[in-house]
Design a protein around this motif. Structure first.
Motif, PDB file in Angstrom:
ATOM      1  N   THR A  30      -6.195  -6.241   3.923  1.00  0.00           N
ATOM      2  CA  THR A  30      -5.255  -5.451   3.125  1.00  0.00           C
ATOM      3  C   THR A  30      -4.586  -4.339   3.919  1.00  0.00           C
TER       4      THR A  30
ATOM      5  N   SER B 147      -0.161  -8.158  -3.942  1.00  0.00           N
ATOM      6  CA  SER B 147       0.323  -9.093  -4.957  1.00  0.00           C
ATOM      7  C   SER B 147       0.904 -10.355  -4.324  1.00  0.00           C
TER       8      SER B 147
ATOM      9  N   ASP C 101      -8.115   4.015  -1.314  1.00  0.00           N
ATOM     10  CA  ASP C 101      -8.464   2.653  -1.741  1.00  0.00           C
ATOM     11  C   ASP C 101      -7.276   1.725  -1.519  1.00  0.00           C
TER      12      ASP C 101
ATOM     13  N   HIS D 108      -5.364  -1.587  -2.131  1.00  0.00           N
ATOM     14  CA  HIS D 108      -5.308  -2.583  -3.197  1.00  0.00           C
ATOM     15  C   HIS D 108      -5.149  -3.994  -2.636  1.00  0.00           C
ATOM     16  N   ARG D 109      -5.602  -4.973  -3.424  1.00  0.00           N
ATOM     17  CA  ARG D 109      -5.255  -6.367  -3.109  1.00  0.00           C
ATOM     18  C   ARG D 109      -3.734  -6.500  -3.208  1.00  0.00           C
TER      19      ARG D 109
ATOM     20  N   GLN E 175       0.839  -1.211   0.000  1.00  0.00           N
ATOM     21  CA  GLN E 175       0.000   0.000   0.000  1.00  0.00           C
ATOM     22  C   GLN E 175       0.870   1.255   0.000  1.00  0.00           C
TER      23      GLN E 175
ATOM     24  N   GLY F 219     -11.384  -1.103   0.931  1.00  0.00           N
ATOM     25  CA  GLY F 219     -10.619  -2.203   0.351  1.00  0.00           C
ATOM     26  C   GLY F 219     -11.092  -3.545   0.873  1.00  0.00           C
TER      27      GLY F 219
END
Length: 536
Positions: A49, A179, A174, A176-177, A21, A45
């Motif tokens: 996360t 990786s 926001d 994010h998922r 993030q 989100g």
């Protein structure tokens, strides 16, 4: 001391430990360094996360006595109290269980009193989307103009449920998922701190099972460690721990389908059941695997973006060369339908086996959507006939081989025409019966758009045998154009339903330059009479 779960034990204590993030961490650190911190934040989100973690770090940073480059020092009295959960300056509220207007009124009353220690009074409201409408309304005024020492941090997994009046008053971030590589690196780091040995492929598999959530990945890792105490974590041990299926099984199943090998394909189900795997999880993972194969078939450049190990990427690439896009799309459609059936079925194994048989035998699936697969199957059979000459028995009982006459390969359209010829033409009585049951038997089985336009038409017997007349309203416009364009598809759908060859004639009432059709319909519940006057 009681055991603490990994995701709690290794919760980040500074912004630098938050993974995946960076776009949010950089912004927040800059705000703290330059004294530009806002009064309200909205963190959005998926689960795991880092929303709550960053909220707590932000609360620590704004109350820290000596922040370092925008991060909390972690050693002052305020940081220690917040970490221990003893600080009166940070109030965490779970909106899932405190979602009424009275709970928010208590907040509105408490913000009137400034903190006795520290700089900011921080309210962290988790799952804020679960507040009632009246609770949101009660929060609105305080959120818009809170005292200068008050900060709100709202966290949610469903941001679309937040009223615009609330979200517009917050700085929205926001999350994010995360990786696969980022999760895998973090897991390897924490395993090193714990002194536990694990292979890279095992950790990668746990990271993939986390599905973009660091917390889920840590929980799965915790489970695998407990199941294999004192042993090195290998891929096989991880798979056994979480009841998952190795990707090799999916690859083997796809190869059996390509080879039309029903026995070995159904043997995969035996193998999965014997190993005690979850069948619903199996079919979900299989759908996702075929999705990856389809994506790589569409463009090999997508391969680098897939969250797979190098070895598994090669497996997916090899399989993508054995199928075409239409086949892979049909496989996904069939398996999704099978997955729905399995959820409500008391015989999940049988449902799964029937789904695999449908993958192997497209001719068993009715409907125009699978016509291309049936045509491809017929073409493969024609190729087999071409390679193996036919053997026939003569009148005298002797067996003779037919001369190797070159069989003519049919085009898809010709094969489709042959399929159509298998149905006899409908009689006039059958046409009238079809019209009588049109709303019950035909319309519900057509696409939504086709159904919408056909509901605006009159359906009558055509002048020719086995013909339906679709009469669009005056100035039919889009309806007339659309039905004319998809006429062949409608004919195919009706043919599949009634098992009769029926043609459709589309006309427009009072069509310019065409016929002027006056419809006089005399109807009773037992007898339908149609009379059509056509004025040239």
């Amino acid at each position: 001391m009681a055991y603490m779960a990994l995701y709690r034990k290794w919760r980040p204590d500074e912004f630098g430990e938050v993974k995946g993030q960076e776009h949010i961490i950089t912004t927040i650190k800059n705000q703290i360094k330059h004294d530009r911190v806002g009064h309200a934040y909205l963190f959005c989100g998926t689960r795991g996360t880092g929303k709550t973690t960053v909220a707590k770090l932000l609360a620590k940073a704004v109350n820290c006595e000596s922040p370092v480059e925008g991060s909390p020092c972690g050693v002052c009295a305020s940081c220690e109290a917040i970490k221990a959960g003893n600080s009166l300056n940070v109030i965490e509220i779970d909106a899932a269980s405190n979602n009424g207007v009275d709970n928010i009124r208590q907040i509105n009353e408490s913000v009137q009193y400034s903190p006795t220690q520290g700089k900011k009074l921080v309210y962290i409201i988790d799952e804020v989307h679960m507040l009632s409408t009246s609770a949101f309304n009660a929060l609105l005024k305080t959120l818009e103009e809170p005292p200068e020492y008050v900060m709100f941090i709202l966290a949610t997994t469903e941001s679309y449920k937040i009223p615009i009046t609330i979200s517009s008053r917050c700085q929205k971030y926001d999350f994010h998922r995360i990786s696969l590589d980022t999760i895998s690196e973090r897991l390897m780091e924490l395993l090193g701190r714990e002194g536990i040995s694990a292979t890279k492929e095992a950790v990668d598999y746990v990271a993939k099972a986390g599905d973009g959530s660091m917390r889920d990945a840590l929980s799965i890792l915790d489970q695998c460690i407990a199941f294999n105490l004192g042993q090195e974590l290998t891929l096989d041990r991880v798979i056994n721990s979480i009841g998952a299926v190795n990707i090799d099984i999916f690859a083997r199943l796809m190869r059996y389908v390509a080879e039309d090998n029903a026995a070995d394909a159904l043997g995969i189900v035996d193998e999965v059941v014997y190993q005690g795997r979850n069948l619903n999880q199996f079919i979900g993972d299989l759908i996702y695997f075929i999705r990856n194969v389809l994506f790589v078939k569409l463009s090999e450049r997508i391969l680098s973006t897939l969250e797979l190990t190098t070895e598994n990427k090669q497996v997916v690439l090899d399989l993508s060369k054995q199928f075409d896009e239409e086949e892979l799309l049909r496989y996904i459609r069939v398996l999704q339908d099978t997955s729905v059936r399995m959820k409500d079925s008391g015989t999940r194994r049988v449902s799964l086996e029937m789904g695999i048989i449908r993958l192997l035998k497209p001719e068993m699936t009715a409907g125009s959507k699978d016509a291309a697969a049936r045509i491809a199957h017929l073409e493969r059979e024609l190729e087999e006939l071409k390679k193996n000459p036919i053997v026939v028995t003569g009148t005298a009982g002797a067996v003779e081989k037919v001369a190797a006459e070159e069989p003519k390969k049919l085009s898809p359209n010709q094969v489709a025409d042959n399929i159509k010829e298998a149905y006899p033409e409908a009689t006039r009585e059958e046409i009238e019966e079809l019209i009588k049951n049109w709303n019950v038997d035909i319309l519900p089985n057509l696409s939504d758009l086709t159904k919408k336009y056909l509901k605006q038409t009159h359906i009558l017997p055509g002048e020719s045998l086995s013909t339906l007349m679709v009469v669009c309203p005056k100035n039919g416009g889009l309806g007339y154009d659309y039905i004319s364009k998809v006429k062949a598809t409608i004919e195919a759908d009706i043919r599949d339903i009634v098992k009769k060859d029926i043609k459709i004639e589309v006309i427009c009432k009072d069509e310019e330059g065409g016929s002027n059709v006056n419809l006089n319909l005399g109807m009773d519940i037992n007898n339908i009479n149609f009379s059509i006057d056509v004025e040239e």
